[in-house]
Design a protein around this motif. Structure first.
Motif, PDB file in Angstrom:
ATOM      1  N   MET A 110       8.818  60.511  40.451  1.00 24.00           N
ATOM      2  CA  MET A 110       7.417  60.141  40.400  1.00 24.00           C
ATOM      3  C   MET A 110       7.212  59.201  39.223  1.00 24.00           C
ATOM      4  N   ASP A 111       6.264  58.353  39.341  1.00 22.29           N
ATOM      5  CA  ASP A 111       6.084  57.307  38.350  1.00 22.29           C
ATOM      6  C   ASP A 111       5.347  57.778  37.110  1.00 22.29           C
ATOM      7  N   VAL A 112       5.562  57.043  36.035  1.00 22.43           N
ATOM      8  CA  VAL A 112       4.803  57.233  34.808  1.00 22.43           C
ATOM      9  C   VAL A 112       3.434  56.596  35.016  1.00 22.43           C
ATOM     10  N   TYR A 113       2.379  57.266  34.570  1.00 17.57           N
ATOM     11  CA  TYR A 113       1.043  56.689  34.689  1.00 17.57           C
ATOM     12  C   TYR A 113       0.272  56.925  33.398  1.00 17.57           C
ATOM     13  N   GLU A 114      -0.798  56.141  33.217  1.00 18.06           N
ATOM     14  CA  GLU A 114      -1.592  56.191  31.996  1.00 18.06           C
ATOM     15  C   GLU A 114      -3.003  56.661  32.270  1.00 18.06           C
ATOM     16  N   SER A 115      -3.569  57.334  31.276  1.00 17.44           N
ATOM     17  CA  SER A 115      -4.975  57.715  31.291  1.00 17.44           C
ATOM     18  C   SER A 115      -5.445  57.793  29.849  1.00 17.44           C
ATOM     19  N   GLN A 116      -6.519  57.110  29.557  1.00 24.18           N
ATOM     20  CA  GLN A 116      -7.115  57.112  28.220  1.00 24.18           C
ATOM     21  C   GLN A 116      -6.081  56.781  27.141  1.00 24.18           C
ATOM     22  N   GLY A 117      -5.207  55.827  27.460  1.00 25.52           N
ATOM     23  CA  GLY A 117      -4.204  55.377  26.506  1.00 25.52           C
ATOM     24  C   GLY A 117      -3.032  56.318  26.311  1.00 25.52           C
ATOM     25  N   ARG A 118      -2.939  57.353  27.139  1.00 26.29           N
ATOM     26  CA  ARG A 118      -1.839  58.311  27.064  1.00 26.29           C
ATOM     27  C   ARG A 118      -0.968  58.177  28.310  1.00 26.29           C
ATOM     28  N   ARG A 119       0.338  58.464  28.175  1.00 25.85           N
ATOM     29  CA  ARG A 119       1.301  58.316  29.276  1.00 25.85           C
ATOM     30  C   ARG A 119       1.787  59.684  29.746  1.00 25.85           C
ATOM     31  N   PHE A 120       1.878  59.843  31.076  1.00 29.20           N
ATOM     32  CA  PHE A 120       2.266  61.106  31.696  1.00 29.20           C
ATOM     33  C   PHE A 120       3.251  60.846  32.832  1.00 29.20           C
ATOM     34  N   GLU A 121       4.048  61.877  33.138  1.00 31.63           N
ATOM     35  CA  GLU A 121       4.972  61.826  34.263  1.00 31.63           C
ATOM     36  C   GLU A 121       5.022  63.200  34.914  1.00 31.63           C
ATOM     37  N   MET A 122       5.103  63.234  36.240  1.00 30.89           N
ATOM     38  CA  MET A 122       5.300  64.482  36.980  1.00 30.89           C
ATOM     39  C   MET A 122       6.730  64.523  37.498  1.00 30.89           C
ATOM     40  N   VAL A 123       7.342  65.703  37.422  1.00 30.93           N
ATOM     41  CA  VAL A 123       8.719  65.884  37.883  1.00 30.93           C
ATOM     42  C   VAL A 123       8.785  67.171  38.705  1.00 30.93           C
ATOM     43  N   MET A 124       9.386  67.077  39.886  1.00 33.07           N
ATOM     44  CA  MET A 124       9.633  68.237  40.728  1.00 33.07           C
ATOM     45  C   MET A 124      10.954  68.857  40.282  1.00 33.07           C
ATOM     46  N   ALA A 125      10.983  70.193  40.149  1.00 30.08           N
ATOM     47  CA  ALA A 125      12.187  70.852  39.661  1.00 30.08           C
ATOM     48  C   ALA A 125      12.442  72.145  40.422  1.00 30.08           C
ATOM     49  N   SER A 126      13.709  72.381  40.729  1.00 26.95           N
ATOM     50  CA  SER A 126      14.133  73.643  41.306  1.00 26.95           C
ATOM     51  C   SER A 126      14.632  74.524  40.170  1.00 26.95           C
ATOM     52  N   ASP A 127      14.160  75.758  40.123  1.00 31.61           N
ATOM     53  CA  ASP A 127      14.531  76.686  39.055  1.00 31.61           C
ATOM     54  C   ASP A 127      15.313  77.838  39.668  1.00 31.61           C
ATOM     55  N   VAL A 128      16.634  77.852  39.455  1.00 30.18           N
ATOM     56  CA  VAL A 128      17.477  78.892  40.051  1.00 30.18           C
ATOM     57  C   VAL A 128      17.294  80.238  39.361  1.00 30.18           C
ATOM     58  N   ILE A 129      16.843  80.239  38.139  1.00 31.37           N
ATOM     59  CA  ILE A 129      16.631  81.489  37.407  1.00 31.37           C
ATOM     60  C   ILE A 129      15.401  82.219  37.939  1.00 31.37           C
ATOM     61  N   ARG A 130      14.303  81.483  38.133  1.00 31.71           N
ATOM     62  CA  ARG A 130      13.065  82.094  38.643  1.00 31.71           C
ATOM     63  C   ARG A 130      12.993  82.078  40.167  1.00 31.71           C
ATOM     64  N   ASP A 131      13.956  81.453  40.825  1.00 28.90           N
ATOM     65  CA  ASP A 131      14.049  81.400  42.280  1.00 28.90           C
ATOM     66  C   ASP A 131      12.825  80.744  42.908  1.00 28.90           C
ATOM     67  N   GLY A 132      12.696  79.454  42.636  1.00 29.80           N
ATOM     68  CA  GLY A 132      11.598  78.713  43.227  1.00 29.80           C
ATOM     69  C   GLY A 132      11.620  77.261  42.806  1.00 29.80           C
ATOM     70  N   VAL A 133      10.482  76.615  43.015  1.00 29.76           N
ATOM     71  CA  VAL A 133      10.341  75.192  42.742  1.00 29.76           C
ATOM     72  C   VAL A 133       9.052  74.968  41.977  1.00 29.76           C
ATOM     73  N   GLY A 134       9.124  74.089  40.984  1.00 31.88           N
ATOM     74  CA  GLY A 134       7.933  73.790  40.215  1.00 31.88           C
ATOM     75  C   GLY A 134       7.668  72.309  40.119  1.00 31.88           C
ATOM     76  N   LEU A 135       6.423  72.000  39.827  1.00 29.10           N
ATOM     77  CA  LEU A 135       6.015  70.646  39.512  1.00 29.10           C
ATOM     78  C   LEU A 135       5.552  70.675  38.068  1.00 29.10           C
ATOM     79  N   GLU A 136       6.131  69.817  37.246  1.00 27.81           N
ATOM     80  CA  GLU A 136       5.792  69.782  35.824  1.00 27.81           C
ATOM     81  C   GLU A 136       5.125  68.464  35.469  1.00 27.81           C
TER      82      GLU A 136
END
Length: 108
Positions: free
Chosen positions: A1-27
């Motif tokens: 997912m792309d980096v995007y800006e809001s109010q002069g701040r930069r953010f990125e979303m990343v999808m991740a699989s977590d084998v320890i917690r047994d699931g998938v997250g979006l960060e």
């Protein structure tokens, strides 16, 4: 997912699989220098079907449009289907406190 800006701040979303917690997250991660870069929000889907967790990794000011965009992406992409992960350079598996690339297989 792309980096995007809001109010002069930069953010990125990343999808991740977590084998320890047994699931998938979006960060959501803040990338802005001078704004304490690092994880901001996380939504996690448990593969056992028990539902979602929503976590805020910090308190303080966060642009509302960033929260809206994050929630919209979580709604669109979670719970995942197997095809969501094939060929995605953003898929990671959590091993302890770090993420490692997940090997991808070509779609059949």
């Amino acid at each position: 997912m792309d980096v995007y800006e809001s109010q002069g701040r930069r953010f990125e979303m990343v999808m991740a699989s977590d084998v320890i917690r047994d699931g998938v997250g979006l960060e959501l991660t803040e990338l802005s220098a001078g704004q304490d870069p690092g994880p901001v929000l996380e939504v996690f889907w448990h593969d056992d079907g028990s539902g979602f967790d929503f976590l805020s990794h910090r308190s303080g000011n966060l642009p509302f449009d960033v929260v809206e965009r994050f929630v919209a992406e979580a709604r669109r992409s979670l719970p995942p289907s197997e095809c969501d992960f094939r060929g995605s350079r953003h898929v990671r598996k959590r091993t302890g406190r770090s993420f490692e690339p997940v090997p991808t297989t070509p779609a059949h």
